[in-house]
Design a protein around this motif. Sequence first.
Motif, PDB file in Angstrom:
ATOM      1  N   ASP A 284       0.809  -1.224   0.000  1.00 32.32           N
ATOM      2  CA  ASP A 284       0.000   0.000   0.000  1.00 32.32           C
ATOM      3  C   ASP A 284       0.843   1.274   0.000  1.00 32.32           C
ATOM      4  O   ASP A 284       0.375   2.328  -0.433  1.00 32.32           O
ATOM      5  CB  ASP A 284      -0.971  -0.005   1.196  1.00 32.32           C
ATOM      6  CG  ASP A 284      -0.249  -0.253   2.513  1.00 32.32           C
ATOM      7  OD1 ASP A 284       0.763  -0.997   2.505  1.00 32.32           O
ATOM      8  OD2 ASP A 284      -0.666   0.292   3.548  1.00 32.32           O
ATOM      9  N   THR A 285       2.087   1.178   0.445  1.00 30.40           N
ATOM     10  CA  THR A 285       2.919   2.393   0.514  1.00 30.40           C
ATOM     11  C   THR A 285       3.278   2.915  -0.880  1.00 30.40           C
ATOM     12  O   THR A 285       3.590   4.092  -1.042  1.00 30.40           O
ATOM     13  CB  THR A 285       4.219   2.180   1.327  1.00 30.40           C
ATOM     14  OG1 THR A 285       5.007   1.161   0.709  1.00 30.40           O
ATOM     15  CG2 THR A 285       3.916   1.819   2.765  1.00 30.40           C
ATOM     16  N   MET A 286       3.206   2.027  -1.894  1.00 32.27           N
ATOM     17  CA  MET A 286       3.467   2.479  -3.265  1.00 32.27           C
ATOM     18  C   MET A 286       2.246   3.235  -3.789  1.00 32.27           C
ATOM     19  O   MET A 286       2.378   4.341  -4.317  1.00 32.27           O
ATOM     20  CB  MET A 286       3.799   1.291  -4.171  1.00 32.27           C
ATOM     21  CG  MET A 286       4.294   1.686  -5.540  1.00 32.27           C
ATOM     22  SD  MET A 286       4.841   0.269  -6.516  1.00 32.27           S
ATOM     23  CE  MET A 286       3.262  -0.444  -6.945  1.00 32.27           C
ATOM     24  N   ALA A 287       1.062   2.665  -3.633  1.00 31.20           N
ATOM     25  CA  ALA A 287      -0.166   3.331  -4.079  1.00 31.20           C
ATOM     26  C   ALA A 287      -0.359   4.676  -3.369  1.00 31.20           C
ATOM     27  O   ALA A 287      -0.834   5.648  -3.963  1.00 31.20           O
ATOM     28  CB  ALA A 287      -1.361   2.424  -3.843  1.00 31.20           C
TER      29      ALA A 287
ATOM     30  N   PHE B  49       4.501   0.686 -12.392  1.00 28.84           N
ATOM     31  CA  PHE B  49       4.040   1.881 -11.677  1.00 28.84           C
ATOM     32  C   PHE B  49       4.856   3.101 -12.127  1.00 28.84           C
ATOM     33  O   PHE B  49       4.307   4.156 -12.441  1.00 28.84           O
ATOM     34  CB  PHE B  49       4.184   1.656 -10.168  1.00 28.84           C
ATOM     35  CG  PHE B  49       3.642   2.773  -9.311  1.00 28.84           C
ATOM     36  CD1 PHE B  49       2.293   2.825  -8.980  1.00 28.84           C
ATOM     37  CD2 PHE B  49       4.485   3.775  -8.826  1.00 28.84           C
ATOM     38  CE1 PHE B  49       1.790   3.852  -8.184  1.00 28.84           C
ATOM     39  CE2 PHE B  49       3.990   4.808  -8.036  1.00 28.84           C
ATOM     40  CZ  PHE B  49       2.642   4.839  -7.710  1.00 28.84           C
ATOM     41  N   CYS B  50       6.161   2.925 -12.200  1.00 32.00           N
ATOM     42  CA  CYS B  50       7.047   4.037 -12.561  1.00 32.00           C
ATOM     43  C   CYS B  50       6.920   4.400 -14.036  1.00 32.00           C
ATOM     44  O   CYS B  50       7.090   5.563 -14.409  1.00 32.00           O
ATOM     45  CB  CYS B  50       8.494   3.698 -12.226  1.00 32.00           C
ATOM     46  SG  CYS B  50       8.737   3.549 -10.456  1.00 32.00           S
TER      47      CYS B  50
ATOM     48  N   GLY C   7       4.103   4.323 -15.622  1.00 36.30           N
ATOM     49  CA  GLY C   7       2.907   5.162 -15.612  1.00 36.30           C
ATOM     50  C   GLY C   7       3.229   6.598 -15.207  1.00 36.30           C
ATOM     51  O   GLY C   7       2.655   7.545 -15.723  1.00 36.30           O
ATOM     52  N   TRP C   8       4.144   6.719 -14.295  1.00 36.23           N
ATOM     53  CA  TRP C   8       4.525   8.045 -13.793  1.00 36.23           C
ATOM     54  C   TRP C   8       5.626   8.679 -14.639  1.00 36.23           C
ATOM     55  O   TRP C   8       5.980   9.830 -14.437  1.00 36.23           O
ATOM     56  CB  TRP C   8       5.033   7.927 -12.352  1.00 36.23           C
ATOM     57  CG  TRP C   8       3.956   7.929 -11.324  1.00 36.23           C
ATOM     58  CD1 TRP C   8       2.658   7.509 -11.502  1.00 36.23           C
ATOM     59  CD2 TRP C   8       4.061   8.363  -9.969  1.00 36.23           C
ATOM     60  NE1 TRP C   8       1.971   7.653 -10.317  1.00 36.23           N
ATOM     61  CE2 TRP C   8       2.803   8.183  -9.362  1.00 36.23           C
ATOM     62  CE3 TRP C   8       5.109   8.885  -9.211  1.00 36.23           C
ATOM     63  CZ2 TRP C   8       2.553   8.508  -8.030  1.00 36.23           C
ATOM     64  CZ3 TRP C   8       4.869   9.207  -7.889  1.00 36.23           C
ATOM     65  CH2 TRP C   8       3.594   9.022  -7.305  1.00 36.23           C
ATOM     66  N   GLN C   9       6.189   7.901 -15.541  1.00 28.56           N
ATOM     67  CA  GLN C   9       7.336   8.333 -16.340  1.00 28.56           C
ATOM     68  C   GLN C   9       8.459   8.871 -15.466  1.00 28.56           C
ATOM     69  O   GLN C   9       8.981   9.974 -15.674  1.00 28.56           O
ATOM     70  CB  GLN C   9       6.909   9.383 -17.366  1.00 28.56           C
ATOM     71  CG  GLN C   9       5.925   8.805 -18.374  1.00 28.56           C
ATOM     72  CD  GLN C   9       5.668   9.752 -19.507  1.00 28.56           C
ATOM     73  OE1 GLN C   9       5.241  10.883 -19.297  1.00 28.56           O
ATOM     74  NE2 GLN C   9       5.944   9.314 -20.726  1.00 28.56           N
ATOM     75  N   CYS C  10       8.767   8.085 -14.465  1.00 29.33           N
ATOM     76  CA  CYS C  10       9.876   8.479 -13.592  1.00 29.33           C
ATOM     77  C   CYS C  10      10.744   7.262 -13.291  1.00 29.33           C
ATOM     78  O   CYS C  10      10.286   6.126 -13.402  1.00 29.33           O
ATOM     79  CB  CYS C  10       9.337   9.111 -12.306  1.00 29.33           C
ATOM     80  SG  CYS C  10       8.701   7.919 -11.136  1.00 29.33           S
ATOM     81  N   PRO C  11      12.006   7.491 -12.958  1.00 32.39           N
ATOM     82  CA  PRO C  11      12.875   6.361 -12.632  1.00 32.39           C
ATOM     83  C   PRO C  11      12.651   5.846 -11.210  1.00 32.39           C
ATOM     84  O   PRO C  11      12.007   6.523 -10.404  1.00 32.39           O
ATOM     85  CB  PRO C  11      14.281   6.947 -12.757  1.00 32.39           C
ATOM     86  CG  PRO C  11      14.136   8.411 -12.566  1.00 32.39           C
ATOM     87  CD  PRO C  11      12.721   8.777 -12.920  1.00 32.39           C
ATOM     88  N   TYR C  12      13.148   4.660 -10.940  1.00 29.83           N
ATOM     89  CA  TYR C  12      13.111   4.147  -9.568  1.00 29.83           C
ATOM     90  C   TYR C  12      14.481   3.609  -9.188  1.00 29.83           C
ATOM     91  O   TYR C  12      15.284   3.277 -10.058  1.00 29.83           O
ATOM     92  CB  TYR C  12      12.051   3.045  -9.409  1.00 29.83           C
ATOM     93  CG  TYR C  12      12.341   1.774 -10.166  1.00 29.83           C
ATOM     94  CD1 TYR C  12      11.833   1.582 -11.444  1.00 29.83           C
ATOM     95  CD2 TYR C  12      13.141   0.766  -9.617  1.00 29.83           C
ATOM     96  CE1 TYR C  12      12.108   0.424 -12.167  1.00 29.83           C
ATOM     97  CE2 TYR C  12      13.418  -0.393 -10.322  1.00 29.83           C
ATOM     98  CZ  TYR C  12      12.902  -0.570 -11.596  1.00 29.83           C
ATOM     99  OH  TYR C  12      13.190  -1.704 -12.301  1.00 29.83           O
TER     100      TYR C  12
END
Length: 185
Positions: free
Chosen positions: A100-103, A144-145, A147-152
């Motif tokens: 849940d911490t990702m959502a 997930f990333c 979708g956000w167009q961001c790196p992890y």
Amino acid sequence: MTTEKAKMKLCLAGEAAVGKTSLVRRFIYDQFDDKYTVTLGAKVVKKTVTVDHPEGEGKIEVDLAIWDIMGEKFLRELLREAYFYGAQGILAVCDVTRSDTMADLKEWRSSIERVAGEVPIIILANKVDLKDETMIDEETLRLFCEGWQCPYVLTSAKTGENVENAFRDMAGTVLKSLLVGAKPG
Ligand code: G3D
Ligand code: MG
């Protein structure tokens, strides 16, 4: 060769106990403290890093002001104008042992963007040392990333894995965005 200088404000985001304070401590002091310390409100720490110039030539010395924020939602909403004003980059932290911490990062993102506008984000998937308890697999994180167009970055404040890299990548990404923004036309 001259060294250019820059300053930036980075904000930590993410639910309580995902490891925000531990990551900052690890980055600033290179240590991990197993004693739990509650961050009251927000704490600002500073560190200077030297990174490659995003456009090739030379180095840039960057003064980072890192805002570590208490994870309680009510406090975030109450204080967000003060916390996030002028934020230039977000280190969004989730805990790989709690899905849940990702959502939950969605709410953090919109809360910050309402104050600071769209700024570069890096997701830190923290506590990767807890291999047996991992609930967020890398494929889920990757999607997930995407979708956000961001790196992890997969991090562990406990072992120090990728912590320095995460902050440096963030600084480099923010610099790039500032240089693009500063260009005429
Ligand atoms: P927060 O600032 O996001 O609220 P903290 O989170 O940095 O206070 O960390 C919350 C708890 O998670 C602490 O444990 C801390 O030691 C632990 N922690 C943080 N990062 C890691 C990590 O990478 N690996 C492991 N194994 N633990 C981590 P306690 O037990 O003190 O509550
Ligand atoms: Mg904290």
